[in-house]
Design a protein around this motif. Structure first.
Motif, PDB file in Angstrom:
ATOM      1  N   PHE A 159       0.840  -1.212   0.000  1.00  0.00           N
ATOM      2  CA  PHE A 159       0.000   0.000   0.000  1.00  0.00           C
ATOM      3  C   PHE A 159       0.865   1.248   0.000  1.00  0.00           C
ATOM      4  CE2 PHE A 159      -2.359  -3.429   1.910  1.00  0.00           C
ATOM      5  CZ  PHE A 159      -3.589  -3.340   1.285  1.00  0.00           C
ATOM      6  N   LYS A 160       0.567   2.139  -0.944  1.00  0.00           N
ATOM      7  CA  LYS A 160       1.197   3.465  -0.902  1.00  0.00           C
ATOM      8  C   LYS A 160       0.221   4.405  -0.212  1.00  0.00           C
ATOM      9  CE  LYS A 160       2.174   6.441  -4.520  1.00  0.00           C
ATOM     10  NZ  LYS A 160       2.989   6.757  -5.703  1.00  0.00           N
ATOM     11  N   VAL A 161       0.656   4.970   0.899  1.00  0.00           N
ATOM     12  CA  VAL A 161      -0.223   5.799   1.717  1.00  0.00           C
ATOM     13  C   VAL A 161       0.028   7.259   1.381  1.00  0.00           C
ATOM     14  CG1 VAL A 161      -0.989   6.284   4.067  1.00  0.00           C
ATOM     15  CG2 VAL A 161       0.117   4.084   3.545  1.00  0.00           C
ATOM     16  N   LYS A 162      -1.023   7.958   0.993  1.00  0.00           N
ATOM     17  CA  LYS A 162      -0.887   9.395   0.742  1.00  0.00           C
ATOM     18  C   LYS A 162      -0.774  10.119   2.078  1.00  0.00           C
ATOM     19  CE  LYS A 162      -1.015   9.795  -3.743  1.00  0.00           C
ATOM     20  NZ  LYS A 162       0.213  10.167  -4.451  1.00  0.00           N
ATOM     21  N   VAL A 163       0.250  10.957   2.185  1.00  0.00           N
ATOM     22  CA  VAL A 163       0.494  11.767   3.381  1.00  0.00           C
ATOM     23  C   VAL A 163       0.791  13.182   2.888  1.00  0.00           C
ATOM     24  CG1 VAL A 163       1.290   9.826   4.826  1.00  0.00           C
ATOM     25  CG2 VAL A 163       2.933  11.044   3.357  1.00  0.00           C
ATOM     26  N   ALA A 189       5.071   5.553   1.523  1.00  0.00           N
ATOM     27  CA  ALA A 189       4.326   6.809   1.667  1.00  0.00           C
ATOM     28  C   ALA A 189       4.660   7.771   0.536  1.00  0.00           C
ATOM     29  CB  ALA A 189       4.654   7.452   3.020  1.00  0.00           C
ATOM     30  N   ASP A 190       3.691   8.654   0.250  1.00  0.00           N
ATOM     31  CA  ASP A 190       3.868   9.665  -0.803  1.00  0.00           C
ATOM     32  C   ASP A 190       3.270  10.980  -0.315  1.00  0.00           C
ATOM     33  OD1 ASP A 190       4.048  11.205  -3.062  1.00  0.00           O
ATOM     34  OD2 ASP A 190       2.868   9.868  -4.346  1.00  0.00           O
ATOM     35  N   ALA A 191       4.140  12.005  -0.137  1.00  0.00           N
ATOM     36  CA  ALA A 191       3.682  13.290   0.411  1.00  0.00           C
ATOM     37  C   ALA A 191       3.337  14.305  -0.678  1.00  0.00           C
ATOM     38  CB  ALA A 191       4.737  13.863   1.344  1.00  0.00           C
ATOM     39  N   ASN A 192       3.557  13.966  -1.950  1.00  0.00           N
ATOM     40  CA  ASN A 192       3.253  14.915  -3.037  1.00  0.00           C
ATOM     41  C   ASN A 192       3.668  16.349  -2.702  1.00  0.00           C
ATOM     42  OD1 ASN A 192       0.743  12.709  -3.746  1.00  0.00           O
ATOM     43  ND2 ASN A 192       2.001  13.447  -5.439  1.00  0.00           N
ATOM     44  N   ARG A 193       4.868  16.497  -2.170  1.00  0.00           N
ATOM     45  CA  ARG A 193       5.506  17.804  -1.917  1.00  0.00           C
ATOM     46  C   ARG A 193       4.829  18.618  -0.819  1.00  0.00           C
ATOM     47  NH1 ARG A 193       4.003  20.140  -7.047  1.00  0.00           N
ATOM     48  NH2 ARG A 193       2.759  18.262  -7.361  1.00  0.00           N
ATOM     49  N   LEU A 215       9.728   6.943   1.083  1.00  0.00           N
ATOM     50  CA  LEU A 215       8.942   8.193   1.121  1.00  0.00           C
ATOM     51  C   LEU A 215       9.133   8.932  -0.200  1.00  0.00           C
ATOM     52  CD1 LEU A 215       7.289  10.403   2.522  1.00  0.00           C
ATOM     53  CD2 LEU A 215       9.388  11.170   3.658  1.00  0.00           C
ATOM     54  N   GLU A 216       7.988   9.139  -0.896  1.00  0.00           N
ATOM     55  CA  GLU A 216       8.008   9.779  -2.223  1.00  0.00           C
ATOM     56  C   GLU A 216       7.767  11.280  -2.062  1.00  0.00           C
ATOM     57  OE1 GLU A 216       6.134   6.991  -4.924  1.00  0.00           O
ATOM     58  OE2 GLU A 216       5.055   8.640  -5.842  1.00  0.00           O
ATOM     59  N   GLU A 217       8.508  12.074  -2.798  1.00  0.00           N
ATOM     60  CA  GLU A 217       8.301  13.524  -2.909  1.00  0.00           C
ATOM     61  C   GLU A 217       7.877  14.186  -1.594  1.00  0.00           C
ATOM     62  OE1 GLU A 217       9.331  15.102  -5.400  1.00  0.00           O
ATOM     63  OE2 GLU A 217       9.309  13.727  -7.089  1.00  0.00           O
ATOM     64  N   GLY A 240      11.789   9.740  -6.106  1.00  0.00           N
ATOM     65  CA  GLY A 240      11.403  10.823  -7.003  1.00  0.00           C
ATOM     66  C   GLY A 240      10.194  10.417  -7.827  1.00  0.00           C
ATOM     67  N   ASP A 241       9.220  11.310  -7.920  1.00  0.00           N
ATOM     68  CA  ASP A 241       8.058  11.054  -8.796  1.00  0.00           C
ATOM     69  C   ASP A 241       7.856  12.302  -9.661  1.00  0.00           C
ATOM     70  OD1 ASP A 241       5.701  10.479 -10.043  1.00  0.00           O
ATOM     71  OD2 ASP A 241       4.447  10.508  -8.250  1.00  0.00           O
ATOM     72  N   GLU A 242       7.094  13.297  -9.167  1.00  0.00           N
ATOM     73  CA  GLU A 242       6.837  14.453 -10.028  1.00  0.00           C
ATOM     74  C   GLU A 242       8.059  15.345 -10.221  1.00  0.00           C
ATOM     75  OE1 GLU A 242       5.129  13.573  -7.307  1.00  0.00           O
ATOM     76  OE2 GLU A 242       4.160  15.267  -6.312  1.00  0.00           O
ATOM     77  N   SER A 243       9.155  15.113  -9.467  1.00  0.00           N
ATOM     78  CA  SER A 243      10.387  15.877  -9.729  1.00  0.00           C
ATOM     79  C   SER A 243      11.303  15.126 -10.690  1.00  0.00           C
ATOM     80  CB  SER A 243      11.123  16.169  -8.418  1.00  0.00           C
ATOM     81  OG  SER A 243      11.601  14.978  -7.842  1.00  0.00           O
ATOM     82  N   VAL A 264       8.303   5.230 -11.948  1.00  0.00           N
ATOM     83  CA  VAL A 264       8.236   5.290 -13.419  1.00  0.00           C
ATOM     84  C   VAL A 264       6.769   5.207 -13.830  1.00  0.00           C
ATOM     85  CG1 VAL A 264       9.017   4.207 -15.561  1.00  0.00           C
ATOM     86  CG2 VAL A 264      10.450   4.076 -13.513  1.00  0.00           C
ATOM     87  N   LYS A 265       6.346   6.149 -14.684  1.00  0.00           N
ATOM     88  CA  LYS A 265       4.932   6.181 -15.078  1.00  0.00           C
ATOM     89  C   LYS A 265       4.785   6.202 -16.586  1.00  0.00           C
ATOM     90  CE  LYS A 265       3.209   8.329 -10.856  1.00  0.00           C
ATOM     91  NZ  LYS A 265       2.681   9.542 -10.207  1.00  0.00           N
ATOM     92  N   VAL A 266       4.111   5.180 -17.106  1.00  0.00           N
ATOM     93  CA  VAL A 266       3.817   5.128 -18.541  1.00  0.00           C
ATOM     94  C   VAL A 266       3.066   6.384 -18.973  1.00  0.00           C
ATOM     95  CG1 VAL A 266       2.556   3.879 -20.326  1.00  0.00           C
ATOM     96  CG2 VAL A 266       3.722   2.622 -18.559  1.00  0.00           C
TER      97      VAL A 266
HETATM   98 MG    MG Z   1       3.744  10.211  -6.256  1.00  0.00          MG
END
Ligand code: MG
Ligand code: MUC
Length: 366
Positions: A159-163, A189-193, A215-217, A240-243, A264-266
């Motif tokens: 599970f990737k948890v949005k934080v 986890a993914d903090a989306n900045r 921990l993502e972004e 790294g995701d959106e960066s 990595v996103k198609v």
């Molecule tokens: Mg992300």
């Protein structure tokens, strides 16, 4: 084989419920279907999800760039010439989701022309992959209910948890998730900045206490020294995701010490550039994982094909559950998740068929 027509068709499919994260929220699949037709009657598809909070694109901008800038380059070209076409499209900067969808449609055509599924053309690392589910922001009990349902119903164990909002709230949600799901599931986890560097460092330490694996972004990567401090002080890897949305961007981020693993996103780098990113990361000894751009069903099929194609992507659970938010879609056969796994389609190309009645119903341009 030559391309004869390129269309960008805006769609609107409602979600069952909104999906929220620190940088925004999605309430419907307002995606753009890219359809490329060839002179021998093949039709390839790709899906572009507009994510203005990540790439600055909207459905209208995707339709316009495909119609006005990409179609004139593509019509008359051979879909096999993906490298040449990638360079031609790269003369237009940004427009990541539009470029990703065109590349996916080209691979769909190439696969159909060769009579092979895309994951086989990419390298056939696996026939199926473990699935990860992305849990949107909500109250801790809503987030737990979502995860438990995915675990009970689909056997998902990652599970990737949005934080990335109020830290106390985020930690309460992660604590509850760990307690309800037990120690054997993976949480990341993914903090989306959403945080600043100081908050992110505290967050990373506390998340590690709950055995969160990455921990993502955590913060805006443009806060350069802040981001490097997080990377140095975090006990868990920073992803790294959106960066890191291009091949060069991934290289720069890794070499500058802004991230230690790559999503990595198609939906933004198609198959062609995604494979290059994976190769770059393999050479540097950096982990990659397939992320989800809140993909619709077509994007989900493409993400699964990418993961099944490349060995290092097949290792980590793959984020391919967001299509479950959709009330319907234009594919005749929705993706499936069984025992926590998603299988690559066996038909040539992407192996998908579009339902013409559903397409007529959900398109918003007629
Ligand atoms: Mg992300
Ligand atoms: C993610 O991993 O960040 C949320 C916003 C977006 O653009 O992608 C998603 C998932």
């Amino acid at each position: 084989m030559k391309i004869t027509n390129v269309e960008a068709i805006p769609l609107a499919v409602p979600f069952r419920r909104p999906f929220a994260f620190a940088s925004g929220q999605a309430t419907a699949a307002d995606h753009v279907l890219v359809r490329i037709t060839t002179d021998d009657g093949l039709v390839g598809y790709g899906e572009a999800p507009p994510r203005p909070y990540t790439y600055g694109e909207t459905a209208a901008s995707i339709v316009a760039v495909v119609r006005d800038l990409f179609a004139p380059v593509l019509v008359g070209a051979d879909p096999f010439a993906r490298e040449r076409l990638r360079a031609d499209l790269a003369r237009t900067v940004a427009n990541n989701a539009a470029k990703g969808a065109v590349d996916v449609a080209l691979w769909d055509l190439v696969g159909q022309a060769c009579g092979q599924p895309v994951h086989v053309l990419l390298g056939h690392a696996a026939d199926d992959v473990a699935v990860a589910h992305m849990i949107g922001l909500g109250t801790p009990s809503e987030m737990v209910a979502d995860a438990v349902e995915m675990n009970d119903r689909y056997g998902v164990e990652a599970f990737k948890v949005k934080v990335g909002r109020d830290l106390a709230h985020d930690l309460a949600a992660v604590r509850e998730l760990r307690r309800e799901l037990g120690d054997s599931v993976e949480l990341y986890a993914d903090a989306n900045r959403g945080w600043d560097a100081d908050t992110a460092i505290v967050a990373a330490r506390r998340l590690a206490d709950f055995h969160v694996t990455s921990l993502e972004e955590p913060n805006p990567a443009d806060d350069v020294l802040g981001r490097r401090r997080i990377v140095r002080e975090s006990p868990i890897p920073i992803v790294g995701d959106e960066s890191t949305i291009t091949l060069g961007g991934v290289a720069r981020s890794l070499l500058d010490g802004d991230s230690q693993a790559t999503s990595v996103k198609v939906a933004r780098t198609g198959f062609t550039e995604s494979a290059k990113i994976v190769g770059l990361c393999e050479g540097l000894g950096v982990a990659t994982m397939v992320g989800n751009q809140i993909d619709g069903m077509l994007g989900t099929v493409a993400s699964t094909a990418l993961a099944c194609g490349l060995r290092s992507l097949a290792r980590h659970p793959v984020e391919v559950t967001n299509f479950l938010l959709m009330t319907d879609d234009v594919l005749t056969e929705p993706p499936t998740i069984v025992d926590g796994r998603a299988a690559a389609r066996q038909g040539p190309g992407l192996g998908v068929t579009i339902d013409p009645d559903k397409l007529a119903h959900y398109r918003t341009d007629r």
